[in-house]
Design an enzyme around this catalytic site. Structure first.
Site, PDB file in Angstrom:
ATOM      1  N   LYS A  11     108.819  59.955 106.246  1.00  0.00           N
ATOM      2  CA  LYS A  11     109.146  59.002 105.211  1.00  0.00           C
ATOM      3  C   LYS A  11     110.631  58.941 104.907  1.00  0.00           C
ATOM      4  O   LYS A  11     111.099  59.891 104.589  1.00  0.00           O
ATOM      5  CB  LYS A  11     108.054  58.969 104.558  1.00  0.00           C
ATOM      6  CG  LYS A  11     106.630  58.715 105.092  1.00  0.00           C
ATOM      7  CD  LYS A  11     105.487  58.714 104.204  1.00  0.00           C
ATOM      8  CE  LYS A  11     104.239  58.527 104.875  1.00  0.00           C
ATOM      9  NZ  LYS A  11     103.114  58.108 103.817  1.00  0.00           N
ATOM     10  N   TYR A  51     101.303  49.010 108.564  1.00  0.00           N
ATOM     11  CA  TYR A  51     100.515  49.525 107.328  1.00  0.00           C
ATOM     12  C   TYR A  51      99.209  48.260 107.385  1.00  0.00           C
ATOM     13  O   TYR A  51      98.604  48.316 106.170  1.00  0.00           O
ATOM     14  CB  TYR A  51     100.848  50.045 106.094  1.00  0.00           C
ATOM     15  CG  TYR A  51     101.168  51.400 106.095  1.00  0.00           C
ATOM     16  CD1 TYR A  51     100.444  52.332 106.271  1.00  0.00           C
ATOM     17  CD2 TYR A  51     102.719  51.797 105.683  1.00  0.00           C
ATOM     18  CE1 TYR A  51     100.906  53.899 106.247  1.00  0.00           C
ATOM     19  CE2 TYR A  51     103.187  53.166 105.708  1.00  0.00           C
ATOM     20  CZ  TYR A  51     102.207  54.030 106.160  1.00  0.00           C
ATOM     21  OH  TYR A  51     102.643  55.328 105.975  1.00  0.00           O
ATOM     22  N   ASN A 114     105.031  61.239 100.202  1.00  0.00           N
ATOM     23  CA  ASN A 114     104.419  62.458 100.664  1.00  0.00           C
ATOM     24  C   ASN A 114     105.150  62.725 102.031  1.00  0.00           C
ATOM     25  O   ASN A 114     104.325  63.678 102.992  1.00  0.00           O
ATOM     26  CB  ASN A 114     102.862  62.534 100.715  1.00  0.00           C
ATOM     27  CG  ASN A 114     102.402  61.031 101.555  1.00  0.00           C
ATOM     28  OD1 ASN A 114     103.036  60.442 102.306  1.00  0.00           O
ATOM     29  ND2 ASN A 114     101.222  60.962 101.506  1.00  0.00           N
ATOM     30  N   HIS A 117     103.990  60.800 107.722  1.00  0.00           N
ATOM     31  CA  HIS A 117     102.893  59.924 108.283  1.00  0.00           C
ATOM     32  C   HIS A 117     102.385  60.468 109.576  1.00  0.00           C
ATOM     33  O   HIS A 117     103.332  61.148 110.423  1.00  0.00           O
ATOM     34  CB  HIS A 117     103.424  58.542 108.342  1.00  0.00           C
ATOM     35  CG  HIS A 117     102.130  57.625 109.369  1.00  0.00           C
ATOM     36  ND1 HIS A 117     101.147  57.267 108.833  1.00  0.00           N
ATOM     37  CD2 HIS A 117     101.939  57.559 110.669  1.00  0.00           C
ATOM     38  CE1 HIS A 117     100.508  56.913 109.659  1.00  0.00           C
ATOM     39  NE2 HIS A 117     100.849  56.977 110.903  1.00  0.00           N
ATOM     40  N   GLU A 128     100.019  52.636 117.189  1.00  0.00           N
ATOM     41  CA  GLU A 128     101.171  53.075 116.336  1.00  0.00           C
ATOM     42  C   GLU A 128     102.320  53.574 117.158  1.00  0.00           C
ATOM     43  O   GLU A 128     103.636  53.120 117.074  1.00  0.00           O
ATOM     44  CB  GLU A 128     100.878  54.311 115.420  1.00  0.00           C
ATOM     45  CG  GLU A 128      99.610  53.707 114.444  1.00  0.00           C
ATOM     46  CD  GLU A 128      99.369  54.778 113.199  1.00  0.00           C
ATOM     47  OE1 GLU A 128     100.026  55.956 113.560  1.00  0.00           O
ATOM     48  OE2 GLU A 128      98.831  54.665 112.172  1.00  0.00           O
TER      49      GLU A 128
HETATM   50  P1  IDP Z   1      97.484  59.337 105.337  1.00  0.00           P
HETATM   51  O1  IDP Z   1      98.859  59.189 105.150  1.00  0.00           O
HETATM   52  O2  IDP Z   1      97.143  60.774 104.689  1.00  0.00           O
HETATM   53  O3  IDP Z   1      96.629  58.856 106.400  1.00  0.00           O
HETATM   54  P2  IDP Z   1      95.994  56.930 103.988  1.00  0.00           P
HETATM   55  O4  IDP Z   1      94.982  57.079 103.188  1.00  0.00           O
HETATM   56  O5  IDP Z   1      96.118  56.409 105.691  1.00  0.00           O
HETATM   57  O6  IDP Z   1      96.551  58.443 104.036  1.00  0.00           O
HETATM   58  O7  IDP Z   1      97.219  56.236 103.185  1.00  0.00           O
HETATM   59  C1  IDP Z   1      98.518  55.797 103.757  1.00  0.00           C
HETATM   60  C2  IDP Z   1      99.754  56.358 102.909  1.00  0.00           C
HETATM   61  O8  IDP Z   1      99.663  55.263 101.740  1.00  0.00           O
HETATM   62  C3  IDP Z   1      99.764  57.528 102.226  1.00  0.00           C
HETATM   63  O9  IDP Z   1     100.310  58.592 102.985  1.00  0.00           O
HETATM   64  C4  IDP Z   1     100.417  57.334 100.973  1.00  0.00           C
HETATM   65  O10 IDP Z   1     101.847  57.290 101.053  1.00  0.00           O
HETATM   66  C5  IDP Z   1     100.047  56.132 100.412  1.00  0.00           C
HETATM   67  N1  IDP Z   1      98.798  56.133  99.715  1.00  0.00           N
HETATM   68  C6  IDP Z   1      97.600  56.456  99.865  1.00  0.00           C
HETATM   69  N2  IDP Z   1      96.713  56.529  98.834  1.00  0.00           N
HETATM   70  C7  IDP Z   1      97.563  56.100  97.703  1.00  0.00           C
HETATM   71  C8  IDP Z   1      97.439  55.888  96.328  1.00  0.00           C
HETATM   72  O11 IDP Z   1      96.216  56.141  95.939  1.00  0.00           O
HETATM   73  N3  IDP Z   1      98.467  55.644  95.718  1.00  0.00           N
HETATM   74  C9  IDP Z   1      99.674  55.417  96.216  1.00  0.00           C
HETATM   75  N4  IDP Z   1      99.900  55.593  97.360  1.00  0.00           N
HETATM   76  C10 IDP Z   1      98.943  56.019  98.266  1.00  0.00           C
END
Ligand code: IDP
Length: 143
Positions: A11, A51, A114, A117, A128
């Protein structure tokens, strides 16, 4: 065990912090092979399309803005149980909850920024991968 493919993205925060090699090293050491890769700067529309499943979530606007804020590197990983293996390597979404030794546990700044992805199922991996790559872009390894 099944030979699988999964979609991975380093990312914008990961690229900005010069972590591409560090993330790739972890993939390769875990036996995952990079069979396609592409650096790109997503438009907001591309991030929203990718997304789309999250469009009702409260963080959707911030997430798509962040994902289109700088270059990313998108790759297809191939290996035994590649989907689960990549999720294991990444760790929990929130770096505070991610184990030490995982990409997010070691390298990520926040639940949003984070670093990586990874597709969460084989079915989503297919969708995807097709979002970013044509079949001809994939370069399977000959053994
Ligand atoms: P994942 O990437 O671990 O599969 P997902 O729940 O699919 O997690 O969420 C997609 C992305 O959205 C996350 O990797 C993160 O960048 C962002 N995200 C998820 N939850 C939050 C939140 O509570 N606040 C802000 N960003 C979030």
């Amino acid at each position: 065990m099944a030979l699988e493919r999964t979609l991975s993205i380093v990312k914008p925060d990961g690229v900005q912090k010069n972590l591409i090699g560090e993330v790739y090293r972890r993939f390769e050491q875990a036996g995952l092979k990079i069979v396609a890769a592409r650096m790109m700067h997503l438009s907001l529309a591309q991030a929203e399309g990718f997304y789309a499943v999250h469009r009702e979530r409260p963080f959707f606007k911030d997430l798509t803005k962040y994902m289109s804020s700088g270059p990313v590197i998108v790759q297809v990983l191939e290996g035994e149980n590649a989907v689960a293996k990549n999720r294991e390597l990444m760790g929990a979404t929130d770096p505070k909850k991610a184990d030490k030794g995982t990409i997010r546990g070691d390298l990520a700044a926040s639940i949003e920024e984070n670093v990586a992805h990874g597709s969460d199922s084989a079915e989503n991996a297919k969708i995807e991968i097709a979002y970013f790559f044509a079949a001809a872009d994939i370069c399977p390894r000959t053994r």
